[in-house]
Design a protein around this motif. Structure first.
Motif, mmCIF file in Angstrom:
data_model
loop_
_atom_site.group_PDB
_atom_site.id
_atom_site.type_symbol
_atom_site.label_atom_id
_atom_site.label_comp_id
_atom_site.label_asym_id
_atom_site.label_seq_id
_atom_site.Cartn_x
_atom_site.Cartn_y
_atom_site.Cartn_z
ATOM 1 N N LYS A 4 0.850 -1.189 0.000
ATOM 2 C CA LYS A 4 0.000 0.000 0.000
ATOM 3 C C LYS A 4 0.884 1.236 0.000
ATOM 4 N N LEU A 5 0.342 2.311 -0.524
ATOM 5 C CA LEU A 5 1.086 3.556 -0.644
ATOM 6 C C LEU A 5 0.444 4.588 0.279
ATOM 7 N N PRO A 6 1.126 4.932 1.394
ATOM 8 C CA PRO A 6 0.569 5.935 2.301
ATOM 9 C C PRO A 6 0.356 7.261 1.571
ATOM 10 N N LYS A 7 -0.843 7.823 1.699
ATOM 11 C CA LYS A 7 -1.163 9.047 0.957
ATOM 12 C C LYS A 7 -0.267 10.211 1.334
ATOM 13 N N MET A 8 -0.011 10.380 2.621
ATOM 14 C CA MET A 8 0.819 11.506 3.057
ATOM 15 C C MET A 8 2.247 11.354 2.553
ATOM 16 N N ALA A 9 2.758 10.119 2.599
ATOM 17 C CA ALA A 9 4.115 9.877 2.099
ATOM 18 C C ALA A 9 4.189 10.102 0.596
#
Length: 195
Positions: A62-67
């Motif tokens: 998964k790709l953290p939105k903030m990162a």
């Protein structure tokens, strides 16, 4: 939602690995700056943050939105810094990222929604009131951090700004998180099976 045979469930990674992925690029930026200059440090920082984002994706699926937002901003402003040979862009980047986060959280609250709850709700069960307060506090924190960054890069030396960016900012963030534990405890909801 459309799923494919290749889709896998998100995985959790060890907290130490997560911290290394988040703080590693900043540490390398700081070390490179102390040995070279802001442009070389930026040239190392931009690809490194993209690599760590890729590693995070590989490990967690998964790709953290903030990162992801941060990585895009680092790429854009770091690229401008290198292209125009003007460190102003990389110094402004934290202010703009923090303003985006503050604005996004504030906009969500105006719409009666906590975007932090969307991101963290499964791992931190909390009452609606708790999420509203927690989200508002983070929005204010991001706003304050944007103001501090602007004050430091505009009034202090470049070295002072790098120190704040790589050491001061993480310390302030950690201190802020620590002050939120009473709120999390007060409004936390325990997951209990019925019966």
């Amino acid at each position: 939602a459309i799923t494919s045979p290749m889709t896998t469930e998100p995985r959790h990674i060890h907290p130490i690995i997560r911290i290394a992925l988040e703080m590693g690029p900043l540490a390398v930026f700081f070390i490179t700056y102390t040995r070279t200059d802001i442009f070389t440090a930026t040239a190392v920082f931009v690809p490194l943050i993209l690599v760590t984002l890729g590693i995070s994706w590989r490990l967690t699926r998964k790709l953290p939105k903030m990162a992801a937002v941060t990585a895009v901003m680092v790429t854009v402003f770091g690229g401008l810094t290198l292209w125009l040979q003007d460190a102003t862009f990389i110094k402004m980047k934290p202010s703009i990222v923090n303003l985006i986060f503050a604005g996004g959280l504030g906009w969500g609250l105006l719409r009666g929604r906590s975007y932090l709850r969307d991101l963290m709700g499964e791992t931190m069960p909390m009452s609606d009131e708790g999420w509203r307060i927690f989200t508002a506090r983070w929005a204010v924190f991001f706003l304050v951090m944007a103001v501090i960054n602007e004050l430091i890069w505009r009034t202090q030396t470049e070295g002072d700004w790098v120190t704040f960016k790589t050491i001061g900012s993480p310390i302030l963030t950690f201190a802020f998180v620590m002050t939120q534990f009473p709120l999390l405890k007060k409004h936390g909801i325990e997951n209990k099976d019925d019966g």
